[in-house]
Design a protein around this motif. Structure first.
Motif, PDB file in Angstrom:
ATOM      1  N   VAL A 165      35.422  41.862  57.724  1.00 24.78           N
ATOM      2  CA  VAL A 165      34.618  41.840  56.505  1.00 24.78           C
ATOM      3  C   VAL A 165      34.364  43.293  56.118  1.00 24.78           C
ATOM      4  CG1 VAL A 165      32.460  41.102  55.431  1.00 24.78           C
ATOM      5  CG2 VAL A 165      33.540  39.665  57.184  1.00 24.78           C
ATOM      6  N   ILE A 166      34.961  43.722  55.019  1.00 20.45           N
ATOM      7  CA  ILE A 166      34.904  45.123  54.597  1.00 20.45           C
ATOM      8  C   ILE A 166      33.944  45.228  53.414  1.00 20.45           C
ATOM      9  CG2 ILE A 166      36.239  47.135  53.911  1.00 20.45           C
ATOM     10  CD1 ILE A 166      38.749  45.646  54.941  1.00 20.45           C
ATOM     11  N   LEU A 167      32.860  45.945  53.613  1.00 20.14           N
ATOM     12  CA  LEU A 167      31.807  46.046  52.609  1.00 20.14           C
ATOM     13  C   LEU A 167      31.834  47.421  51.955  1.00 20.14           C
ATOM     14  CD1 LEU A 167      28.958  44.558  54.831  1.00 20.14           C
ATOM     15  CD2 LEU A 167      30.311  43.331  53.139  1.00 20.14           C
ATOM     16  N   GLY A 168      31.918  47.451  50.642  1.00 19.22           N
ATOM     17  CA  GLY A 168      31.860  48.702  49.905  1.00 19.22           C
ATOM     18  C   GLY A 168      33.196  49.325  49.597  1.00 19.22           C
ATOM     19  N   ALA A 169      34.310  48.662  49.943  1.00 23.55           N
ATOM     20  CA  ALA A 169      35.638  49.224  49.692  1.00 23.55           C
ATOM     21  C   ALA A 169      35.900  49.307  48.187  1.00 23.55           C
ATOM     22  CB  ALA A 169      36.705  48.387  50.368  1.00 23.55           C
ATOM     23  N   ARG A 170      36.446  50.437  47.772  1.00 25.42           N
ATOM     24  CA  ARG A 170      36.702  50.652  46.360  1.00 25.42           C
ATOM     25  C   ARG A 170      38.026  51.348  46.078  1.00 25.42           C
ATOM     26  NH1 ARG A 170      32.390  53.198  48.589  1.00 25.42           N
ATOM     27  NH2 ARG A 170      32.234  55.471  48.498  1.00 25.42           N
ATOM     28  N   THR A 171      38.855  51.462  47.117  1.00 26.53           N
ATOM     29  CA  THR A 171      40.167  52.058  46.902  1.00 26.53           C
ATOM     30  C   THR A 171      41.120  51.635  48.010  1.00 26.53           C
ATOM     31  OG1 THR A 171      41.336  54.143  46.485  1.00 26.53           O
ATOM     32  CG2 THR A 171      39.660  54.167  48.197  1.00 26.53           C
ATOM     33  N   GLY A 172      42.401  51.653  47.682  1.00 28.32           N
ATOM     34  CA  GLY A 172      43.436  51.315  48.648  1.00 28.32           C
ATOM     35  C   GLY A 172      44.788  51.307  47.963  1.00 28.32           C
ATOM     36  N   SER A 173      45.836  51.391  48.748  1.00 29.76           N
ATOM     37  CA  SER A 173      47.181  51.327  48.190  1.00 29.76           C
ATOM     38  C   SER A 173      47.507  49.891  47.776  1.00 29.76           C
ATOM     39  CB  SER A 173      48.202  51.797  49.223  1.00 29.76           C
ATOM     40  OG  SER A 173      48.271  50.856  50.297  1.00 29.76           O
ATOM     41  N   GLU A 174      48.579  49.733  47.021  1.00 32.35           N
ATOM     42  CA  GLU A 174      48.995  48.387  46.607  1.00 32.35           C
ATOM     43  C   GLU A 174      49.284  47.512  47.830  1.00 32.35           C
ATOM     44  OE1 GLU A 174      52.272  46.202  43.669  1.00 32.35           O
ATOM     45  OE2 GLU A 174      52.355  48.365  44.009  1.00 32.35           O
ATOM     46  N   ALA A 175      49.951  48.079  48.826  1.00 33.82           N
ATOM     47  CA  ALA A 175      50.261  47.315  50.032  1.00 33.82           C
ATOM     48  C   ALA A 175      48.997  46.916  50.779  1.00 33.82           C
ATOM     49  CB  ALA A 175      51.178  48.133  50.942  1.00 33.82           C
ATOM     50  N   GLU A 176      47.998  47.783  50.776  1.00 35.53           N
ATOM     51  CA  GLU A 176      46.736  47.444  51.445  1.00 35.53           C
ATOM     52  C   GLU A 176      46.023  46.290  50.735  1.00 35.53           C
ATOM     53  OE1 GLU A 176      44.419  50.970  53.378  1.00 35.53           O
ATOM     54  OE2 GLU A 176      45.278  51.682  51.489  1.00 35.53           O
ATOM     55  N   TRP A 177      45.993  46.329  49.418  1.00 35.28           N
ATOM     56  CA  TRP A 177      45.349  45.229  48.686  1.00 35.28           C
ATOM     57  C   TRP A 177      46.091  43.917  48.903  1.00 35.28           C
ATOM     58  CZ3 TRP A 177      40.575  45.391  47.343  1.00 35.28           C
ATOM     59  CH2 TRP A 177      39.959  46.605  46.963  1.00 35.28           C
ATOM     60  N   GLU A 178      47.408  43.980  49.029  1.00 37.81           N
ATOM     61  CA  GLU A 178      48.158  42.766  49.343  1.00 37.81           C
ATOM     62  C   GLU A 178      47.776  42.233  50.722  1.00 37.81           C
ATOM     63  OE1 GLU A 178      52.224  43.890  48.936  1.00 37.81           O
ATOM     64  OE2 GLU A 178      52.176  43.896  46.730  1.00 37.81           O
ATOM     65  N   ARG A 179      47.614  43.134  51.708  1.00 38.43           N
ATOM     66  CA  ARG A 179      47.170  42.709  53.045  1.00 38.43           C
ATOM     67  C   ARG A 179      45.752  42.150  53.007  1.00 38.43           C
ATOM     68  NH1 ARG A 179      45.704  40.634  56.788  1.00 38.43           N
ATOM     69  NH2 ARG A 179      46.014  41.080  59.017  1.00 38.43           N
ATOM     70  N   ALA A 180      44.921  42.709  52.116  1.00 39.58           N
ATOM     71  CA  ALA A 180      43.534  42.250  52.004  1.00 39.58           C
ATOM     72  C   ALA A 180      43.422  40.846  51.424  1.00 39.58           C
ATOM     73  CB  ALA A 180      42.731  43.221  51.147  1.00 39.58           C
ATOM     74  N   ASP A 181      44.483  40.355  50.794  1.00 38.18           N
ATOM     75  CA  ASP A 181      44.477  38.994  50.244  1.00 38.18           C
ATOM     76  C   ASP A 181      44.634  37.924  51.324  1.00 38.18           C
ATOM     77  OD1 ASP A 181      44.088  39.666  47.595  1.00 38.18           O
ATOM     78  OD2 ASP A 181      46.234  39.809  47.139  1.00 38.18           O
ATOM     79  N   ALA A 182      44.959  38.324  52.545  1.00 36.50           N
ATOM     80  CA  ALA A 182      45.146  37.354  53.625  1.00 36.50           C
ATOM     81  C   ALA A 182      43.812  36.704  54.007  1.00 36.50           C
ATOM     82  CB  ALA A 182      45.765  38.033  54.841  1.00 36.50           C
ATOM     83  N   ASP A 183      43.896  35.556  54.651  1.00 36.36           N
ATOM     84  CA  ASP A 183      42.707  34.786  54.988  1.00 36.36           C
ATOM     85  C   ASP A 183      41.799  35.480  56.003  1.00 36.36           C
ATOM     86  OD1 ASP A 183      43.542  32.781  53.295  1.00 36.36           O
ATOM     87  OD2 ASP A 183      44.459  31.558  54.884  1.00 36.36           O
TER      88      ASP A 183
END
Length: 287
Positions: A165-183
């Motif tokens: 659970v990542i609180l306060g995140a406001r930046t990341g690469s495209e690949a990171e945001w794709e990984r963040a979509d996982a369950d």
């Protein structure tokens, strides 16, 4: 030594071995500064956190406790060297010793990579992290043990961890945001952290073994400029405090990382206060 903590050297046995069996919390400094990007200096983090915690009062009115009465022992720093994998293994064993003695490890970074050692030692089910960055790179500059990949390593290399659970995140690469979509990843942007903390966070970690990590860059750089990679539009200190107070009673391990020496003590002061808030909140509910 962290103010209000006992020196590990106090109470040693005849062989010089420290007796930490009675400790409730064990402070360990991890001044790793190997993969820090943009502004180095996290090697000075543990020292500065201890130093800028000096003026804080021992008594806490909110919980009616004295910090010095809560069984906090400071083990000192685990000196860092350039073999990151080997260093993390040694740091893990140091922190695991605290866990085996039924104490809560309090890790002072150092770069965020050291959180991997903390999580390995505690083996939680959920990793809660205050962070401006997703830290979900599979590798950064070819290094899978970069501080920019630490949450990915925790999710994929520590078998016990079910969710980050990542609180306060406001930046990341495209690949990171794709990984963040996982369950197994939940990302709460800064503008939603307050409501999430009040309404959902306690239930999210209740009855689950939890580890809490605070990357000081989760705070807006106006409040904590002394960190490697500043990212505007961040959290206010009270929002970090409220997260720590909410999670601490459920957490079996804690760290605060990415403090460096490139400000006048704002980041270190905030970090030191959050360490105290964790201890006071955990002790009020569980000791």
């Amino acid at each position: 030594m962290f103010p209000g903590a006992a020196d590990e050297r106090e109470g040693t046995d005849a062989a010089g071995t420290a007796d930490r069996g009675g400790a409730n919390f064990v402070v360990v400094g991890a001044p790793l500064d190997a993969t820090t990007t943009f502004q180095p200096g996290t090697r000075f983090g543990p020292r500065r956190i201890r130093s800028f915690a000096e003026p804080f009062d021992d008594y806490d009115h909110r919980t009616d406790q004295h910090f010095s009465d809560l069984g906090v022992v400071d083990r000192g720093d685990v000196r860092a060297w350039d073999d990151i994998e080997e260093y993390l293994e040694y740091l893990t064993s140091t922190l695991r010793e605290a866990v085996w003695n039924d104490a809560v490890p309090l890790l002072l970074g150092g770069e965020h990579t050291v959180s991997l050692a903390g999580v390995r030692a505690v083996e939680p089910e959920v990793f809660v992290c205050l962070d401006a960055h997703l830290d979900l790179y599979d590798a950064y500059d070819g290094n899978p043990l970069s501080h920019a990949a630490v949450t990915r390593r925790i999710l994929e290399d520590v078998d016990s961890v079910e969710e980050a659970v990542i609180l306060g995140a406001r930046t990341g690469s495209e690949a990171e945001w794709e990984r963040a979509d996982a369950d197994d990843v939940t990302v709460i942007p800064p503008e939603e952290v307050g409501a999430f903390t009040r309404e959902n966070l306690a239930d999210r970690v209740a009855d689950r073994e939890t580890y809490l990590s605070v990357d000081i860059d989760a705070a807006d750089p106006g409040y904590a400029p002394g960190t490697g990679t500043t990212e505007p539009f961040g959290l206010e200190p009270r929002e970090l405090r409220d997260v720590v107070r909410t999670v601490a009673p459920h957490a079996d391990g804690f760290d605060v990382v990415e403090v460096n020496d490139r400000d006048d003590g704002q980041a270190a002061s905030l970090a030191g206060k959050l360490v105290r808030e964790f201890v006071l909140s955990h002790a009020a509910e569980r000791l």
